[in-house]
Structures are given as C-alpha cells and as structure tokens.
Design a protein around this motif. Structure first.
Motif: not given
Length: 605
Positions: A496-506, A567-572
């Motif tokens: 999860x942490x990695x995913x969050x980091x990825x999202x944040x990075x994007x 996922x919502x963040x990703x979508x946004x």
DNA sequence: TTTAGGG
DNA sequence: CCCTAAA
C-alpha cells in the motif's frame, strides 16, 4: 571521531551486533540539541560485553548515518553533531509528535487506548474500503456520508482545468477502528509487504496508521485516516484540521499530501505541495533542487541506495526479547519538542515473547522518513543465497566481512554458528564460480550498479535483506542464469505504501515521467524500476476504472483490495492527465465514481 | 536511456 | 513482469 549508535537487543548470545555505547559528552550542536549525547560505536558481544568497534565498523555506521535521511545524529567531520531531520530543508526543527512520550507515559497511553478501543463495538464490515470525501467521524464508527462525497468528486473534472490544483483536494478516509485482527493483519501485509503475527489490535492499527500517514503521530484514540492524515479524536484540534482540509482552497493540497505537520504548522499556507514533499525527503528535497535537477536527484538517489543501512539492519535482525525501542535517538524526546527529532524512538508495546520473529523496531521507509514496523523478518524460505556472493568481494580472509556474514547467517538461519562458519568457508571456495556470473551479468541489471567492488558485494549480499520496505525475504531483483541468462524478478507484491508513493509521485510529476518519480519517490526502493512504476500505474488505472468490482471471497486472502480512496486518487489523476480510458464515457464515468465512493472495491494490490 | 505498449 | 520499438 566519536559517535553513532544503534543499539540492538541481543538475545542469542551468539551473534555479535553493532551496538552503541552511550557516553556522555557535551558537544555543542549547531542545532538546538539541548542534551547532546555522543555515542561511541562498539560491538556487543554475546555475553553483553562491549568492545570497541573496528575502524571498518565505524565507517560503516557513519555511512549508515549519512544514508539515513531521518533524524539520526551524524557526526560531522568537525566533531559536532548535526541532526538530520525531515525538516532540514526548511530549516526549522521538526516538532516532535505526540508520540514523544516517556516510556511509562507511552505505556499508559497505550493501555488507555486499548481500553477505549475495547469499548467500541467491533463492526463486521471491513471499513477500510469505505471511502468518504467528507469530513469523517472519529468516534470509531466510520459511518458513511451519503452525499458528501459526490460534490467533491464531481469537482474532479474541474481539477483538470484548474491547472495546478492538487489532486488531493478532497478528503478520503480509511478507518482502522473496526477491523478484526485478521483484517488488520491483511492490511498490515498490504501496507508493509510483510506478515505480522502481532495480536495486538492497537499495535497493528498504530503501525498501519503510521505507514499510511507517513508519520509516527498515531497516538489517537481512533484510527481514521483521511488522505494520509490521521484524524484525531478528542482534545486537539485535528478535527478542525480535517475540516479545514476540505474547505480551504490551495492549502488543502499541501495538507492532504499527508505529511506530518505539527499542529502549529497546520495553519500555515503551503501553496506549493513541493514544500511538503520537501519535508518528506529531507535534505534531498525537490524544493531545494527542483524537479528538474537531475544531477542532485541522482546523487540523492545514490546516497540512499548505499547498502550500508541495509547492512546494519541485517545485523540487527535479531528478535528482541525486551520491549525496548530499537531506534535510539540522540536527543531527548520527552517534553522537548523543540529539540526532538520527529519519530524518534518510542516505546512500543510489545508482543508475545514467544513470537520470536517480531521485532518492534521502527524503520525508515522509502527514504521518506516514514517509520514502519519491523516485523516478521524471518526468512520464509531458504537462507539468502546471496550471502554467499558477499564473500566474493572481500575474499581477504575471515575479516570483518566474513565475520559479519557468519553472523548474518546465524541470524538468518538459526544455524549454530559453527555451521555458519562452515557455510562461509564453502561460499568462499565457491566464489570463483559465482563471480563470473555477476561479471557476465547482462546490462539490463546495471540498473543498480556503479558501485565499488566492495560495495557491490555488500549490496548483493544484502540487497534482499535490508529493511521493511526495500527488503524482502528472499527475492532478488534478478537471478542470473548460467545459460539462457533469463531471470525473472521475483514477484514482489506492491504494498500500500508503495502504491501511495506512486500515486503521490504521479501527482507531482505527472504520468509518464517515471524516471523522475522513481528518483523522487522510490529512491530507496532499489527494486521497482521506472518501468515497474509505469506498469503498476497502468494496472492501477485499470483497477480504478473498473466497472465491476472484482468479486472477492474467492481470492480473499490472495490479494488485499486497494482502498477505494487510493483508486479514486488514481482516477482523478488519470482524468487530469487525460488518461481516461476511451471506452468510458464521461457521464458513465461520473456514475462510476459515485458508485465507487460508496462501496467500490475494485482493485488489488 | 527512457517511454509507451504489447505480451 | 518481460521485451521491444521508438524517441
């Protein structure tokens, strides 16, 4: 040249560890360290004796400290102690979180929290998946807010047009309060990528909260996380903060990035979210050097990648018998928020003593100063084979390295030391055969190369060990084959942490700039290439736009669902970057989002 | 070398 | 995850 520390409990009398002898001294610090403490590097012998460390070890530790981007004391060449904190870039000292309690206080607090939590009737639903975009309740109920979300979500499209608005402009929450132990275990695994057997709900929640909020400040009575920020309950003003988060325009973005702010700084206007991220990455922040400065970024990444830290941690991989914190901060913590580094050691409640794999130690997470639990470091499969490779690069007798290898083996395999030594010897003799393999390693694996031979050796040996996030039990990025040269990256589940980091990075760099993101957010995750990030993002995208949430139950324990909030963040972000799948009409999309906000669970880690 | 896509 | 084309 004094200094540096890291004391580890030493259970088995067998393994030596790098330890620290605390010696008093009165060095004056450039920072406001009121009670400077200088540590002398020592080894802790099995019988508890402390013996002076060798020069090699001293250097190791120094390296380690330099690598550490969290608030470890570093002895500068001048002899002064400097505190590297997350705040280094902004210049002001990081405020101590409320976790800076004295041991006794901490325990007391824990007890209270436990009591409190017990009062809360456990809910049957896995509220993790509930995603709200409204201010949340913090009574431990995680009740849903039927209508609140929609408004914010629909604003997502507006985000596209308002150029620089941060995508975190809405609140989302993850509630840990009502999760069962089992659910917490799952979440823990998803978050940190490792198992835990800790039965303590509070402990689990706390750990997870730490991971998800990027902070140590989880001393709340309830565990609802909104956008990486823990919503507190009770006396403090965090509820207000939570409210502010979704009402204040540009300020929202920064705050919602979720990095720890002291209560005081909550009101400061952080127009640019980079300021916040700067805090996160400490002295290597993009604030100072800018996203475009590749030189510095690379240098930074390199530093972080040094193996020393992992090396130290490897040695520390011993189960702890006592309940003492494993990270020792130089400055006193209790009551000195001015001088206390964030996330300094905090007494941890402990776990059953017979669970030998549990080490309640805080680690640095992904270079972002996140503290994560040190849990279940036991090798699930066979001992690291690459330990052997270590020998190839330092074949000069049973020196420090060999010794350490032996120790490591002992730690990792629980074999008698004699046997370990035996293995070491065998490894050495086998070095000639192994070495060519690495020499012939295909270019592709140069991803993490460019190191001195010795470093290379260490890195290979410890690559897979190191700490919480960047380590894994048995996986190696690539396994050279004698013939075909084909090797597969041991599948490494995304946490999860990695995913969050990825999202944040994007969110910071935009999609497509995977290298940049890799450097900024994944510097310490030596695995995870930019391609990995890209692939993962593709998957996240797919998941986030999935029309039908995959029916769980069948694969329930195989994969942990990605919180809808993410996922919502990703979508946004996807919308922001025009990555919305073409087959998905805009109107349809809106409906989908709405649905998602309320119940979706479409995507797995 | 890094990205974008297909497999 | 891997591989490759293309930039």
């Amino acid at each position: 040249m004094e200094a540096v520390f890291v004391v580890e409990g030493n259970d088995e009398g067998k393994c030596e560890e790098i330890g620290v002898e605390k010696s008093s001294s009165s060095l004056s610090s450039p920072k406001q360290i009121t009670d400077p403490v200088v540590y002398k590097l020592v080894r802790v012998e099995g019988d508890g004796r402390l013996v002076p460390a060798t020069d090699d070890e001293v250097m190791e530790v120094e390296d380690f400290l330099v690598d550490e981007q969290i608030e470890l004391p570093v002895v500068m060449s001048t002899g002064t102690v400097e505190c590297i904190s997350n705040e280094s870039s902004s210049g002001k000292p990081q405020k101590e979180s409320s976790e800076g309690l004295s041991p006794s206080e901490g325990k007391e607090a824990d007890a209270k929290l436990s009591a409190h939590l017990e009062e809360i009737a456990p809910s049957s639903s896995l509220s993790l998946d509930v995603s709200h975009i409204n201010e949340s309740e913090t009574k431990g109920e995680c009740s849903k807010h039927p209508d609140g979300p929609i408004e914010s979500v629909s604003s997502a499209s507006a985000v596209c047009t308002s150029s620089k608005r941060d995508f975190y402009a809405s609140n989302r929450e993850i509630c840990l309060d009502n999760l069962s132990i089992r659910e917490l275990h799952e979440l823990f695994r998803a978050t940190f990528g490792r198992e835990t057997t800790v039965k303590d709900k509070l402990w689990l929640k706390r750990r997870i909260a730490m991971g998800l909020t990027n902070s140590c400040d989880v001393s709340t009575t309830t565990f609802t996380i909104i956008n990486k920020k823990l919503v507190k309950n009770g006396k403090d003003n965090s509820l207000q903060n939570a409210h502010d988060m979704h009402t204040e325009g540009s300020d929202v973005g920064a705050k919602n990035l979720g990095y720890e702010d002291s209560p005081k700084s909550h009101n400061s206007q952080l127009e640019n979210h980079q300021v916040v991220s700067a805090k996160r990455s400490g002295s290597l922040s993009e604030e100072e050097y800018g996203c475009e400065d590749h030189t510095m970024d690379q240098r930074a990444a390199k530093r972080v990648r040094k193996p020393t830290k992992r090396y130290i941690e490897e040695l520390s991989e011993v189960e702890s018998r006592d309940h003492s914190p494993k990270v020792i901060s130089s400055a006193k913590t209790a009551g000195h928020e001015e001088t206390s580094p964030t996330c300094s050691a905090r007494p941890l409640r402990n776990v059953s003593t017979n669970e030998r794999t549990i080490v309640t130690r805080l680690d640095s997470l992904g270079g972002s100063g996140v503290q994560v639990p040190y849990v279940s470091r036991v090798r699930r499969s066979r001992p690291r084979k690459n330990i052997m490779a270590l020998m190839n690069f330092n074949p000069s007798g049973m020196g420090v390295t060999a010794k350490l290898v032996k120790e490591t083996l002992a730690v990792c395999t629980s074999l008698p030391e004699s046997e370990c030594a035996d293995k070491v010897l065998k490894a050495r003799s086998a070095s000639e055969q192994i070495k060519p393999l690495f020499a012939a390693e295909p270019e592709k694996d140069k991803r993490r190369s460019v190191m001195s031979t010795f470093e290379h050796g260490k890195n290979l040996g410890l690559k897979q060990t190191d700490s919480s996030e960047e380590n894994s039990d048995d996986s190696i990025a690539a396994v050279p084959t004698v013939k075909g040269g084909m090797r597969r990256k041991h599948h490494r589940a995304w946490t999860l942490v990695e995913v969050m980091k990825l999202v944040e990075g994007v969110s910071k760099c935009g999609t497509g700039r995977w290298s940049e993101i890799k450097r900024l957010s994944f510097a310490t995750f030596s695995y995870r290439t930019s391609v990995d990030l890209k692939d993962k993002w593709r998957n996240l995208l797919k998941a986030s736009f999935a029309q039908t949430p995959p029916d769980d139950g069948s694969r329930k324990h195989v994969a942990v669902p990605i919180p809808a909030s993410i996922l919502l963040k990703v979508r946004e972000l996807a919308e922001m970057h025009a990555q919305v799948p073409p087959n998905l009409g805009a109107s349809k999309l809106t409906a989908n989002v709405t649905r998602s906000v309320h119940q979706t669970r479409s995507g797995y880690l």
